[in-house]
Design a protein around this motif. Structure first.
Motif, PDB file in Angstrom:
ATOM      1  N   ASN A  87       0.796  -1.225   0.000  1.00  0.00           N
ATOM      2  CA  ASN A  87       0.000   0.000   0.000  1.00  0.00           C
ATOM      3  C   ASN A  87       0.828   1.274   0.000  1.00  0.00           C
ATOM      4  O   ASN A  87       0.267   2.365  -0.025  1.00  0.00           O
ATOM      5  CB  ASN A  87      -0.908   0.028   1.243  1.00  0.00           C
ATOM      6  N   ALA A  88       2.168   1.141   0.051  1.00  0.00           N
ATOM      7  CA  ALA A  88       3.039   2.310   0.211  1.00  0.00           C
ATOM      8  C   ALA A  88       2.555   3.166   1.372  1.00  0.00           C
ATOM      9  O   ALA A  88       2.546   4.392   1.333  1.00  0.00           O
ATOM     10  CB  ALA A  88       3.076   3.138  -1.074  1.00  0.00           C
ATOM     11  N   ALA A  89       2.126   2.474   2.419  1.00  0.00           N
ATOM     12  CA  ALA A  89       1.520   3.157   3.552  1.00  0.00           C
ATOM     13  C   ALA A  89       2.574   3.579   4.565  1.00  0.00           C
ATOM     14  O   ALA A  89       3.743   3.239   4.463  1.00  0.00           O
ATOM     15  CB  ALA A  89       0.503   2.229   4.227  1.00  0.00           C
ATOM     16  N   SER A  90       2.128   4.333   5.551  1.00  0.00           N
ATOM     17  CA  SER A  90       3.004   4.664   6.662  1.00  0.00           C
ATOM     18  C   SER A  90       3.315   3.397   7.447  1.00  0.00           C
ATOM     19  O   SER A  90       2.522   2.455   7.467  1.00  0.00           O
ATOM     20  CB  SER A  90       2.315   5.687   7.573  1.00  0.00           C
ATOM     21  N   PRO A  91       4.463   3.361   8.096  1.00  0.00           N
ATOM     22  CA  PRO A  91       4.801   2.167   8.883  1.00  0.00           C
ATOM     23  C   PRO A  91       3.899   2.037  10.097  1.00  0.00           C
ATOM     24  O   PRO A  91       3.537   3.024  10.738  1.00  0.00           O
ATOM     25  CB  PRO A  91       6.252   2.421   9.294  1.00  0.00           C
ATOM     26  N   TYR A  92       3.539   0.815  10.397  1.00  0.00           N
ATOM     27  CA  TYR A  92       2.720   0.527  11.573  1.00  0.00           C
ATOM     28  C   TYR A  92       3.647   0.024  12.674  1.00  0.00           C
ATOM     29  O   TYR A  92       4.305  -1.008  12.514  1.00  0.00           O
ATOM     30  CB  TYR A  92       1.662  -0.529  11.259  1.00  0.00           C
ATOM     31  N   SER A  93       3.732   0.750  13.774  1.00  0.00           N
ATOM     32  CA  SER A  93       4.550   0.307  14.895  1.00  0.00           C
ATOM     33  C   SER A  93       3.656  -0.394  15.904  1.00  0.00           C
ATOM     34  O   SER A  93       2.459  -0.102  16.005  1.00  0.00           O
ATOM     35  CB  SER A  93       5.265   1.486  15.550  1.00  0.00           C
ATOM     36  N   TYR A  94       4.246  -1.325  16.638  1.00  0.00           N
ATOM     37  CA  TYR A  94       3.471  -2.083  17.619  1.00  0.00           C
ATOM     38  C   TYR A  94       4.185  -2.027  18.954  1.00  0.00           C
ATOM     39  O   TYR A  94       5.342  -2.462  19.074  1.00  0.00           O
ATOM     40  CB  TYR A  94       3.303  -3.538  17.182  1.00  0.00           C
ATOM     41  N   SER A  95       3.517  -1.496  19.955  1.00  0.00           N
ATOM     42  CA  SER A  95       4.052  -1.443  21.314  1.00  0.00           C
ATOM     43  C   SER A  95       3.287  -2.447  22.165  1.00  0.00           C
ATOM     44  O   SER A  95       2.057  -2.383  22.249  1.00  0.00           O
ATOM     45  CB  SER A  95       3.906  -0.038  21.902  1.00  0.00           C
ATOM     46  N   GLN A  96       4.038  -3.348  22.763  1.00  0.00           N
ATOM     47  CA  GLN A  96       3.422  -4.394  23.571  1.00  0.00           C
ATOM     48  C   GLN A  96       3.110  -3.854  24.959  1.00  0.00           C
ATOM     49  O   GLN A  96       3.996  -3.385  25.673  1.00  0.00           O
ATOM     50  CB  GLN A  96       4.375  -5.578  23.680  1.00  0.00           C
ATOM     51  N   ILE A  97       1.839  -3.887  25.345  1.00  0.00           N
ATOM     52  CA  ILE A  97       1.417  -3.434  26.668  1.00  0.00           C
ATOM     53  C   ILE A  97       0.484  -4.483  27.255  1.00  0.00           C
ATOM     54  O   ILE A  97       0.071  -5.429  26.581  1.00  0.00           O
ATOM     55  CB  ILE A  97       0.722  -2.052  26.609  1.00  0.00           C
TER      56      ILE A  97
END
Length: 850
Positions: free
Chosen positions: A319-329
């Motif tokens: 998708n040439a999208a923004s990066p999706y970051s994942y923070s584990q909580i």
């Protein structure tokens, strides 16, 4: 502290840090996928004196920072059989090199920084040294003929365009002029110095693959300019150097003492000529997303971490999208964020109660497992030939798991001085008659020297942990055991006539369940002993110092592959300070570790997982099978568990798996993770970003495989009914993004939104009427399943956001115990780590760029 252990423990910290940052790499598959995606294994044979040796690497393509399995057949048994390595073993390392015909040069390998720890083999066998007193390799061209000067080392030649770091200050055994310290040292090399060959000629090792991020001197996975132009991903090599019992000068080593062991380095020319080199290809370590694009923040539980790490590069590529970051909580934090007014997107398994307008979309089906790395030990007669061989099948029932989690085996508390554990209880799991009845392959083995009394579990709380405790609580035999009843098995392996069956550690008596964590409530302390002058004063070892937690399911699984119990019970020096320091990993051949891990993480580290048994297990079936009533984790068994799941009382559109499923095909600790948000609280940009994520999850993200963007193996692809729900949720978010969404009373309420599915109810019709033809991107077959069963008792959780009516007593110290545990952990880290933490921090900062 051994060098491999130090390096691997530090990598566990790095892995934890990576979860909270931008995730652009993928995990290693360890189990076959439902779609038949290959693992890209490779098998190569040795040459010359090692022509009968066949080595297999479990994965050689699409690699990231992960573990692979290295196994072999046709080897000569290592001498001696345990403890040290004198002759006939393997040495394994990672190298770079661009020549596909000859492979890497020994100067291009991450191996052999000068050690300050004791050798397990010959004097120079785990170094880069090429000169040896009284021993000359006639084939070694890097050492001039007749050379009699200072020790010479194989220089380290780094990959092009790599950036060295400042050398470490460390006391070497001899001057090391190889230059390797500019790129790696004994704390972060991934080499395996000694890999044992068992009596039957087979062997197995876990090997951690490094990318350019972890080993910049190798550059693996780095984007480089191809000779013909354009960009290519830098490949690397996994090199196995077999060691026999003939030295480089032709002398025969009999291997009865260190003086008669193989002494030379595997980088010495004669040894290097016997190498077996596997070409490796990598996923790019650089992000596929637009440089400078703002990250889309997603938070949630660990059950979805591996999936998110695999989807992120696929999302950007497609998708040439923004990066999706994942923070584990934690799960409670995720629920709190959802009700905060700025919900974003949180991944959770149990929704907060009565959250108006909340939208839930299933994203991942995972499972909690007891993973294990156990080698056969102590066998006599014919069984002795299997000593050191990895055991890959294990059966556990709820009562056995309860024993492991309540420190009810003697070795689960301590073996020095009196404890509260009933003195006639078995030493550990392998000495328990109930365990042996389910696992007859352990009969006649002896784990007294390397007991398996407990499970490495993480600190903190999670809904999945409550599910595990509920499975235990609703098992009649396990519940009776916790209430003080003997286990009804008077067959004491020690032959004591007073033994009437194993009973619970009294500090856990009548534990009220479910709970969401793993308390260590036994107060036992190992008293200090006198130490030689100059070695400080010992402090007692108590509680979590004796039985430490892991920081995550990920770290627990990683530790198991390394043979580490994460202990700090060795009296030693850290910098200039004496204290309890990290205990070396268990020696190869003597490993026995259980670790709590989710199925995807166990798959990443190639760990087998225990089959969970019901109360009929142990009784031979028609075919004599003792474990016919035991179920392992797999795609079918997780799918079957969904048929016993029921709608959440807090949100009808959320399935809550029932850990006490009555379906014999179902794996009881299956989990379902949902993406949760409140559409009316989102900006149009946020809604569009989250809609794109759900579109991807419901399409390409359900294809199990190894490529960037695939679903990590270990997860079960969403069944079509759940895919339909996720797509419907994505449609709602797209409507919010363009301003056409109008929530109506019929679609929203205290329990959130139930997306319109055209008459399909994913909670009762899991096939959803879909098939691969009507669900693009969905390649899993539609599995016919029976209607949902009503189930037995679902776990009732207590959280800060709900007033539960469940009768669940808090722990005696309530929330204060977390503060106390945290203080103890902080004190233990400060005491044990000392100067070493500064080294780890510098190394971690260099590799993560923070």
């Amino acid at each position: 502290m051994t060098a491999p252990l130090v390096r691997r423990l530090s990598s566990g910290v790095a892995a934890l840090a990576a979860v909270a940052g931008l995730l652009g790499t993928a995990p290693h598959p360890a189990v076959a996928s439902s779609t038949g995606v290959p693992d890209s294994p490779a098998t190569l044979s040795g040459t010359g004196p090692f022509s009968s040796l066949k080595v297999t690497v479990s994965q050689t393509q699409n690699l990231i920072n992960q573990d692979v399995s290295v196994s072999w057949t046709g080897g000569v048994p290592t001498v001696p059989s345990s403890g040290v390595f004198y002759t006939d073993y393997l040495q394994i390392m990672e190298c770079w090199g661009d020549d596909p015909a000859t492979g890497p040069d020994p100067s291009q390998c991450e191996f052999g920084p000068v050690r300050t720890t004791a050798q397990l083999g010959g004097t120079w066998a785990n170094t880069r040294q090429l000169t040896y007193p009284g021993l000359v390799d006639p084939a070694e061209t890097d050492v001039p003929a007749g050379y009699a000067g200072a020790n010479l080392f194989m220089p380290f030649s780094a990959a092009p365009d790599t950036v060295p770091t400042a050398p470490y200050t460390r006391p070497p055994l001899a001057p090391d002029v190889s230059g390797s310290a500019n790129y790696f040292d004994q704390s972060d090399t991934n080499e395996v110095d000694y890999a044992r060959t068992d009596a039957d000629g087979t062997g197995h090792e876990f090997f951690q693959i490094d990318t350019d991020r972890e080993a910049p001197g190798l550059g693996c996975g780095k984007a480089v300019t191809a000779p013909s132009g354009g960009s290519v991903v830098e490949p690397c090599w996994l090199v196995v150097v077999p060691r026999g019992h003939v030295e480089v000068d032709g002398s025969v080593r009999i291997g009865t003492t260190v003086a008669t062991a193989d002494d030379s380095s595997p980088l010495s020319a004669t040894n290097w000529a016997n190498r077996i080199a596997f070409p490796l290809s990598f996923q790019p370590v650089t992000s596929l997303c637009t440089i400078g694009a703002l990250e889309v923040q997603v938070v949630g539980d660990e059950q979805a971490a591996e999936a998110m790490s695999r989807w992120q590069p696929g999302l950007c590529q497609q998708n040439a999208a923004s990066p999706y970051s994942y923070s584990q909580i934690g799960d409670d934090e995720s629920r709190s964020q959802l009700t905060s007014g700025s919900p974003g997107l949180a991944l959770l398994s149990d929704p907060p109660p009565a959250q108006p307008g909340a939208l839930y979309a299933p994203v991942a089906v995972n499972a909690l497992t007891i993973s294990f790395y156990i080698q056969s030990q102590g066998g006599a007669g014919d069984a002795a030939n299997q000593n050191g061989v990895q055991i890959t099948r294990l059966n556990l029932n709820a009562r056995l798991v309860a024993k492991l989690l309540t420190q009810s085996y003697k070795a689960g508390v301590g073996t020095v001085g009196p404890t509260d554990v009933p003195p006639l209880n078995p030493l550990d799991l392998t000495a328990d008659p109930e365990f042996l009845a389910l696992n007859p392959q352990f009969t006649g083995l002896d784990y007294a020297a390397h007991a398996i009394p407990d499970v490495i579990v993480p600190f903190g709380n999670a809904d999945a942990y409550a599910e595990l405790w509920t499975w235990i609580d609703n098992d009649p035999a396990a519940r009776a055991f916790l209430d003080g009843d003997p286990d009804n098995d008077p067959r004491d392996p020690g032959g004591n006539p007073a033994y009437k069956g194993m009973t619970v550690n009294p500090n856990y008596l009548k534990t009220q369940l479910p709970i969401e964590d793993f308390p260590t409530t036994d107060p036992y302390c190992q008293e200090p002993t006198a130490v030689p002058a100059g070695e400080g004063t010992q402090t007692p070892l108590c509680g979590i110092a004796l039985h430490p937690y892991s920081t995550s399911l990920h770290q627990a699984a990683l530790a198991a592959t390394q043979g580490s119990q994460l202990l700090h019970v060795t009296w030693g020096q850290s910098g200039q300070v004496w204290g309890w320091v990290s205990t070396p990993a268990e020696s190869d051949g003597d490993i026995g570790i259980l670790a709590l891990a989710d199925a995807a993480t166990a798959a990443k580290y190639d760990l087998p997982t225990a089959r969970l048994c019901n109360d009929k297990a142990g009784q031979p079936g028609p075919d004599g099978n003792l474990d016919q009533d035991c179920m392992g984790v797999a795609t079918d068994s997780m799918d079957a568990a969904l048929t016993d799941a029921v709608p959440s009382a807090a949100a009808p559109s959320v399935l809550i798996p029932n850990p006490n499923t009555i379906d014999p095909r179902a794996y009881p600790l299956t989990t379902v993770t949902y993406a949760a948000t409140v559409p009316t609280e989102l900006t149009p940009v946020q809604a569009d970003q989250y809609a794109n994520l759900l579109d991807y999850v419901a399409g390409p993200g359900q294809v199990s495989g190894l490529a960037p963007g695939d679903l990590a193996l270990g997860y079960a692809p969403l069944v079509p009914g759940l895919v339909a729900q996720t797509r419907a949720a994505a449609t709602i978010l797209h409507e919010v993004a363009v301003g056409t969404y109008t929530g109506t009373p019929s679609s929203t309420g205290p329990g959130g939104i139930l997306p319109p599915l055209g008459g399909i109810n994913p909670l009762t019709d899991l096939t959803g009427g879909l098939s691969p033809a009507t669900a693009p991107g969905l390649t899993t077959a539609v599995i016919p399943l029976p209607p949902a069963n009503p189930g037995k008792v679902l776990y009732a959780k207590l959280s800060s956001s709900t007033q539960s009516t469940a009768v669940t007593a808090p722990a005696p110290l309530g929330a204060v115990r977390y503060v106390l545990f945290g203080c103890l952990i902080a004190a233990a880290v400060c005491l044990c780590a000392g100067r070493g933490l500064l080294i780890y921090a510098r190394r971690l900062a260099r590799k993560t760029g923070h």
